[in-house]
Write a protein that holds these residues in place. Structure first.
Motif, PDB file in Angstrom:
ATOM      1  N   VAL A   1       0.852  -1.181   0.000  1.00  0.00           N
ATOM      2  CA  VAL A   1       0.000   0.000   0.000  1.00  0.00           C
ATOM      3  C   VAL A   1       0.891   1.235   0.000  1.00  0.00           C
ATOM      4  O   VAL A   1       1.637   1.477   0.945  1.00  0.00           O
TER       5      VAL A   1
ATOM      6  N   ASP B   1      -1.936   5.183   0.115  1.00  0.00           N
ATOM      7  CA  ASP B   1      -3.312   4.665   0.237  1.00  0.00           C
ATOM      8  C   ASP B   1      -3.782   3.889  -0.980  1.00  0.00           C
ATOM      9  O   ASP B   1      -4.968   3.548  -1.066  1.00  0.00           O
ATOM     10  N   GLU B   2      -2.898   3.580  -1.912  1.00  0.00           N
ATOM     11  CA  GLU B   2      -3.288   2.793  -3.077  1.00  0.00           C
ATOM     12  C   GLU B   2      -2.641   1.412  -3.017  1.00  0.00           C
ATOM     13  O   GLU B   2      -1.430   1.301  -2.777  1.00  0.00           O
TER      14      GLU B   2
ATOM     15  N   HIS C   1      -1.065  -2.048  -4.333  1.00  0.00           N
ATOM     16  CA  HIS C   1      -0.342  -2.523  -5.508  1.00  0.00           C
ATOM     17  C   HIS C   1       0.049  -3.982  -5.278  1.00  0.00           C
ATOM     18  O   HIS C   1       0.809  -4.285  -4.343  1.00  0.00           O
TER      19      HIS C   1
ATOM     20  N   ALA D   1     -11.516   3.774  -5.157  1.00  0.00           N
ATOM     21  CA  ALA D   1     -10.520   3.140  -4.299  1.00  0.00           C
ATOM     22  C   ALA D   1     -10.910   1.703  -3.985  1.00  0.00           C
ATOM     23  O   ALA D   1     -10.060   0.797  -3.970  1.00  0.00           O
TER      24      ALA D   1
ATOM     25  N   ARG E   1     -10.113  -0.527  -6.850  1.00  0.00           N
ATOM     26  CA  ARG E   1      -8.668  -0.807  -6.929  1.00  0.00           C
ATOM     27  C   ARG E   1      -8.284  -1.937  -5.976  1.00  0.00           C
ATOM     28  O   ARG E   1      -7.431  -2.766  -6.292  1.00  0.00           O
ATOM     29  N   TRP E   2      -8.925  -1.965  -4.796  1.00  0.00           N
ATOM     30  CA  TRP E   2      -8.658  -3.052  -3.855  1.00  0.00           C
ATOM     31  C   TRP E   2      -9.129  -4.392  -4.409  1.00  0.00           C
ATOM     32  O   TRP E   2      -8.488  -5.417  -4.208  1.00  0.00           O
TER      33      TRP E   2
END
Length: 269
Positions: free
Chosen positions: A194, A197-198, A200, A229, A232-233
């Motif tokens: 992370v 807050d993103e 990967h 968001a 993305r998770w």
């Protein structure tokens, strides 16, 4: 056979009136599109009449939760639990646990050996309940299992699901005492990194590594307030977890920590 746990009473349901109330409970949990409800009264009536598992949980005289399952392959050995939900009335009464214990007793009484079900692997509280409290074992990761669900909890997210199996002759496991940091200090690898807050996904992990995969504390709240968001998770978890649960390669054991981390370990470690 009624089953009582503290103030919760579990009853099998069969009358159209009771089944109508059960659909209202599920509506209260999922807030589905009216044209795409999880189950209908007529389907519940058919399942109950054919001897499948349809049960409601009462707190006092109020229906506060329910569960629906049907016999599955292999014939005579397995029950598939299709849907289990607890309404706002049932919160704080351990209704979900009481339902699973009743379902287990029901299945054992019919000579079954396992119960299977699916759940959204991004929902941390469900992962902890299923894998850690009950001791269910992940079998496979299914991408967009149901297609579009159009309910409030799912939002616009794809319906990825983790398929688990619960052996009815096993006892509840001991809760893990190690932490994600403990495991990372002794060589475990992060499956999702992370950054700002993103999430990967990390792809260069050897098959002999212990993998730690974090998930958000409350993905359902994130879907309401930060849908991009949350999406993305979904993509990151799919990329990190799905390959570890495929049919090929090293057999692995999967746990879930209260801190919100999957721990995937090669068998034998």
């Amino acid at each position: 056979m009624p089953h009582t746990s503290t103030a919760v009473e579990i009853r099998e349901l069969s009358s159209p009136t009771d089944l109508q109330q059960l659909t209202h409970v599920f509506d209260d949990v999922w807030h589905p599109d009216p044209g795409n409800r999880p189950v209908s009264v007529d389907m519940l009536r058919a399942l109950s009449h054919a001897g499948n598992y349809v049960a409601g949980a009462y707190v006092g005289d109020r229906l506060a939760g329910g569960s629906v399952g049907f016999f599955a392959a292999p014939v005579g050995r397995s029950l598939h639990s299709h849907i289990t939900g607890v309404s706002r009335v049932g919160r704080g009464h351990n209704v979900g646990h009481a339902l699973k214990m009743h379902q287990r007793e029901w299945a054992v009484a019919r000579g079954l050996q396992t119960i299977t079900w699916t759940f959204d692997p991004l929902v941390a509280r469900n992962a902890y309940f299923n894998l850690t409290k009950l001791g269910a074992v992940p079998l496979a990761y299914h991408r967009d299992f149901y297609g579009e669900l159009a309910d409030e909890l799912a939002g616009g997210d794809e319906s990825d699901r983790l398929l688990v199996s619960w052996s009815l002759d096993s006892s509840a496991p001991e809760a893990p005492t190690d932490t994600a940091d403990d495991l990372l200090r002794v060589g475990a690898r992060l499956g999702i990194d992370v950054v700002a807050d993103e999430p990967h996904p990390v792809t260069d992990i050897g098959s002999d590594s212990v993998v730690i995969i974090p998930v958000p504390r409350d993905i359902e709240a994130m879907r309401r307030t930060h849908a991009v968001a949350a999406a993305r998770w979904r993509i990151a978890l799919r990329a990190a977890l799905a390959p570890l649960l495929g049919p090929a390669g090293t057999e692995r054991t999967t746990r879930f920590l209260r801190s919100g981390h999957y721990v995937v370990t090669p068998d034998g470690d």
